[in-house]
Write a protein that holds these residues in place. Structure first.
Motif, PDB file in Angstrom:
ATOM      1  N   TYR B  94      62.886 -31.674 -88.767  1.00 38.79           N
ATOM      2  CA  TYR B  94      63.728 -31.223 -87.650  1.00 38.79           C
ATOM      3  C   TYR B  94      63.850 -32.278 -86.553  1.00 38.79           C
ATOM      4  CZ  TYR B  94      62.491 -26.835 -89.923  1.00 38.79           C
ATOM      5  OH  TYR B  94      62.277 -25.845 -90.852  1.00 38.79           O
ATOM      6  N   LEU B  95      63.062 -33.350 -86.658  1.00 38.15           N
ATOM      7  CA  LEU B  95      62.971 -34.292 -85.540  1.00 38.15           C
ATOM      8  C   LEU B  95      64.261 -35.032 -85.250  1.00 38.15           C
ATOM      9  CD1 LEU B  95      59.422 -35.814 -86.080  1.00 38.15           C
ATOM     10  CD2 LEU B  95      60.156 -34.203 -84.339  1.00 38.15           C
ATOM     11  N   THR B  96      65.041 -35.330 -86.301  1.00 39.83           N
ATOM     12  CA  THR B  96      66.258 -36.104 -86.066  1.00 39.83           C
ATOM     13  C   THR B  96      67.466 -35.199 -85.839  1.00 39.83           C
ATOM     14  OG1 THR B  96      66.535 -36.276 -88.445  1.00 39.83           O
ATOM     15  CG2 THR B  96      65.477 -38.133 -87.345  1.00 39.83           C
ATOM     16  N   LEU B  97      67.266 -33.890 -85.922  1.00 35.32           N
ATOM     17  CA  LEU B  97      68.364 -32.952 -85.674  1.00 35.32           C
ATOM     18  C   LEU B  97      68.457 -32.678 -84.169  1.00 35.32           C
ATOM     19  CD1 LEU B  97      67.671 -30.399 -88.546  1.00 35.32           C
ATOM     20  CD2 LEU B  97      69.298 -32.278 -88.550  1.00 35.32           C
ATOM     21  N   PRO B  98      69.630 -32.241 -83.701  1.00 31.75           N
ATOM     22  CA  PRO B  98      69.755 -32.012 -82.249  1.00 31.75           C
ATOM     23  C   PRO B  98      69.032 -30.749 -81.793  1.00 31.75           C
ATOM     24  CG  PRO B  98      71.819 -31.522 -83.341  1.00 31.75           C
ATOM     25  CD  PRO B  98      70.908 -32.018 -84.395  1.00 31.75           C
ATOM     26  N   ILE B  99      67.741 -30.749 -81.960  1.00 34.16           N
ATOM     27  CA  ILE B  99      66.898 -29.639 -81.503  1.00 34.16           C
ATOM     28  C   ILE B  99      65.848 -30.261 -80.574  1.00 34.16           C
ATOM     29  CG2 ILE B  99      65.303 -27.809 -82.213  1.00 34.16           C
ATOM     30  CD1 ILE B  99      66.584 -27.978 -85.020  1.00 34.16           C
ATOM     31  N   LYS B 100      65.691 -29.694 -79.405  1.00 30.24           N
ATOM     32  CA  LYS B 100      64.748 -30.279 -78.429  1.00 30.24           C
ATOM     33  C   LYS B 100      63.316 -30.237 -78.986  1.00 30.24           C
ATOM     34  CE  LYS B 100      66.688 -30.375 -73.912  1.00 30.24           C
ATOM     35  NZ  LYS B 100      68.083 -30.066 -74.090  1.00 30.24           N
ATOM     36  N   ARG B 101      62.609 -31.331 -78.794  1.00 30.16           N
ATOM     37  CA  ARG B 101      61.254 -31.417 -79.356  1.00 30.16           C
ATOM     38  C   ARG B 101      60.317 -30.394 -78.738  1.00 30.16           C
ATOM     39  NH1 ARG B 101      60.276 -37.785 -80.762  1.00 30.16           N
ATOM     40  NH2 ARG B 101      61.978 -37.831 -82.242  1.00 30.16           N
ATOM     41  N   ASN B 102      60.475 -30.160 -77.446  1.00 30.44           N
ATOM     42  CA  ASN B 102      59.593 -29.175 -76.802  1.00 30.44           C
ATOM     43  C   ASN B 102      59.764 -27.805 -77.440  1.00 30.44           C
ATOM     44  OD1 ASN B 102      58.249 -30.839 -75.092  1.00 30.44           O
ATOM     45  ND2 ASN B 102      59.657 -30.539 -73.379  1.00 30.44           N
TER      46      ASN B 102
END
Lengths: 236, 497
Positions: B94-102
């Motif tokens: 999921y890290l490279t998808l536009p989902i905030k890391r927090n």
């Protein structure tokens, strides 16, 4: 300016894996990154994607420092390796999920998958298999398609020709080129395949021990120059 | 929206686990086992108040239970340390998808609320609370008590996460884990602090709605949550680059093994594999130290648990302690080599030699533990004949059974994948053989012990153990021949990564 790298240093223990003082990649560039194993190609990509923490310097993606903002993700597509796939999903589920993350509905995803139908070669969809059960080549295809179908402004592919059969290599080479020309996408690819890389890249960077050794605009004799460099390295 | 998607993925990652993919019978068997354990805990929880009242520690069972809480949570910590999967790497896709890391970090932390390791204890506590809390407090207080135990389980997990993250930075942080485990014992037995008594007071204040207690607990919980969140970001970078900076352990210096030719080479390979593979190291090194350490502790503790718990406990623990390495590594016979088995099979050295080297290594480990146990045996803590019988029973009968995994195992095992409670590399066959090996020989011993007494049981163990030990050369060859018949099928499975 699309991508801007300044004083970027990454160390692993005492080894300096990457040391780039300045690198600008304007919009629409199709950049081929070549170099021997351990040259720092994947490290550079990971730093651009904020998957590694730089020891010094920064990467600006459309003016945004990638380590401080996450907005750059919405216009950046990438595939590094199969760890970035969600292996317990089917390819259909995975691609729809990625599409949804980028605001694309199922119809749009289906539409955008059309250009990849020959690349998929009937091996990806409709097999009722989880991604973990696919071969390395087909996993590579799923990852590449997921990165490209969102029509990103910046596309980063690490060794896209790896694991692919010759037909698929030719197919993906052409799709990358077409995307770059049609959407003016900035593309960064790394590869050990000098021939394919020089075929499509407008600019080629040769990395060695984390340092930019050559920054070449593509021309007829670039392949020869690169071949000569690597032959010389072998002799050394 | 993503929260919902992520929750769905969480469920799918469990329900689509490769262990469940192949065999419906295994799936049903596992559900029945889980159900049985849950029922057993529920039943135990129902009668726990009566058992606790018999200890005469406090007048009320709830106070006795509360005074045991530090030890219960030490047990909980140890169980989670060994079995609970570390979650951080699960968010890589999921890290490279536009989902905030927090959002991803919070999602991982929130998973603690639904993690089975944080509410398994409630099967015990819920019936107990209704029987032991309700008569002295109120219904809302009873519910609050259950909630407290549940939140303490999560708090324990948050502490575990912090320690695990530190350990992934440096091996030295195992000391912090050891401190966490021994600290309550240190306070009670060395500093002579009445920890249990103070806890009964605190819980009593909690059940009487003392707001200061609630506030203090909320602050501690929030602080741990915040530290976890902070740690996750840095540990994620660290884990993503981990393979680049891992230092190799200094095992290349085992030159004396060279004297033993191919067998020595294979033993050296096995040792390097154990110490350099995060998965195998996690399953063997720390649990091995803990299990044997605990064995010695129990032998020397004032109220010898074995004397109280009876022979089943001693047989079970003795077999597990002496045969620990073989029992753990035996589950992965040849699957631990799955990533390079093709290379081994196509080389000059025979796989039979590999099998023999494994038997020699596991037996040497058992011998080492037995020699260490001779000290308490000479001090009269264990019967020397029983110890000797256990040793031969392990390296003969038990290893004969566990080595059958070499014939049936056909799954791929990622040596560099972490996670103790990770089913990858464990097939239905492995599960059945391991369960059989763990329980059937012990149950047999208990039955013999009840009917004929300890001497006959020891003679049985010694006799069967010696027979299988002395014929090990032949049954290893027999196992190898049976493996050869299934070789291609198994190797196909090894390649299924």
């Amino acid at each position: 300016m699309e991508l801007q790298i300044q004083n970027l240093i990454k160390k692993f223990g005492n080894n300096i894996a990457l040391n780039i003082s300045e690198l600008n990649i304007p919009k629409g560039t199709l950049l081929g990154l070549v170099g021997n194993n351990g040259a720092g190609k994947t490290t550079l990509f990971r730093l651009i994607l904020d998957l590694l923490k730089a020891d010094n310097g920064y990467v600006l993606n459309n003016g945004l420092d990638v380590s401080k903002s996450e907005f750059w993700k919405s216009h950046t597509g990438s595939f590094i390796d199969s760890r970035f796939l969600i292996e317990f999903l089917t390819p259909e589920e995975y691609l729809y999920f990625v599409g949804e993350a980028y605001g694309l509905n199922k119809e749009t995803v289906n539409e955008r998958l059309q250009p990849f139908s020959r690349f998929m070669n009937n091996e990806i969809f409709g097999h009722k298999k989880y991604i973990r059960n696919f071969s390395s080549g087909n996993k590579q295809k799923i990852g590449i398609i997921a990165a490209m179908m969102i029509h990103p402004e910046i596309l980063i592919l690490d060794e896209p020709f790896n694991f692919l059969d010759p037909s698929s290599q030719i197919e993906i080479r052409d799709i990358i080129l077409k995307m770059n020309q049609e959407f003016n996408t900035t593309v960064l690819i790394s590869s050990h395949n000098l021939s394919y890389t020089t075929d499509i890249s407008s600019r080629i960077i040769l990395l060695e021990n984390g340092i930019v050794k050559k920054d070449l605009n593509n021309s007829a004799d670039v392949l020869t120059e690169l071949n000569e460099y690597f032959i010389l390295q072998t002799n050394v | 929206m993503f929260q919902q998607q992520l929750r769905q993925h969480q469920w799918e990652s469990f329900s689509r686990n490769s262990m469940f993919e192949r065999n419906l019978a295994i799936r049903i068997f596992i559900y029945v086992m889980y159900g049985f354990l849950a029922l057993e805990m529920l039943g135990f929880g129902f009668f726990l108040d009566k058992i606790l009242l018999q200890t005469d520690t406090y007048e009320r069972a709830i106070d006795t239970f509360n005074s045991f809480l530090p030890y219960i949570f030490v047990f909980d910590f140890v169980v989670k340390f060994i079995f609970k999967t570390k979650e951080s790497m699960q968010i890589i896709p999921y890290l490279t998808l536009p989902i905030k890391r927090n959002l991803l970090f919070d999602f991982l932390l929130r998973k603690e609320f639904t993690n089975i390791w944080n509410f398994y204890i409630l099967f015990l506590v819920i019936p107990f609370a209704f029987k032991a809390v309700m008569p002295f407090y109120s219904f809302p207080a009873t519910v609050l008590y259950v909630l407290l135990i549940y939140l303490l389980c999560i708090t324990n997990s948050l502490v575990l996460n912090i320690i695990n993250n530190l350990i992934s930075r440096s091996f030295w942080f195992y000391i912090v884990a050891a401190i966490r485990v021994t600290f309550p014992f240190f306070l009670v037995f060395v500093c002579k602090i009445k920890l249990g008594y103070y806890l009964t007071l605190l819980v009593d204040m909690y059940l009487n709605y003392n707001l200061w207690i609630y506030a203090a607990f909320a602050v501690i919980f929030a602080a741990l949550w915040f530290i976890n969140r902070l740690q996750m970001r840095s540990i994620l970078y660290y884990e993503l680059q981990g393979d680049k900076i891992d230092k190799i352990s200094s095992f290349s210096s085992l030159t004396f093994l060279n004297k033993f030719g191919t067998i020595g080479d294979f033993i050296s390979l096995e040792l390097k594999m154990i110490f350099r593979s995060p998965r195998l190291k996690q399953k063997t090194v720390f649990p091995g130290i803990l299990i044997n350490g605990f064995f010695f502790y129990m032998l020397y503790s004032a109220d010898n648990v074995f004397a109280v718990g009876g022979q089943f406990f001693f047989f079970f623990y003795g077999i597990f302690s002496i045969g620990f390495l073989g029992l753990v590594m035996g589950q992965f016979l040849f699957t631990s080599e799955s990533s390079f088995f093709d290379g081994l099979a196509s080389r000059k050295a025979s796989i039979f030699e590999l099998l023999k080297s494994k038997y020699i290594l596991y037996s040497s480990y058992s011998l080492l533990i037995t020699l260490l146990l001779l000290i308490p045996a000479f001090q009269g803590k264990i019967n020397a004949l029983l110890l000797l019988s256990l040793f031969f029973y392990v390296i003969g009968s038990i290893y004969f059974l566990i080595f059958q995994n070499a014939v049936y195992n056909k799954t791929y095992l990622d040596l560099f994948d972490k996670g103790m409670f990770n089913w990858e590399g464990t097939s239905g066959n492995t599960f059945i053989i391991s369960m059989f090996v763990m329980f059937v020989p012990v149950v047999l011993l208990v039955i013999l012990n009840v009917i004929f007494g300890e001497i006959v049981t020891c003679c049985f163990m010694l006799f069967t153990g010696l027979v299988f030990t002395l014929t090990s050369k032949y049954w290893l060859a027999w196992t190898y021949k049976r493996f050869l018949k299934r070789k291609h099928k198994n190797m196909e499975g090894f390649r299924s990564n």
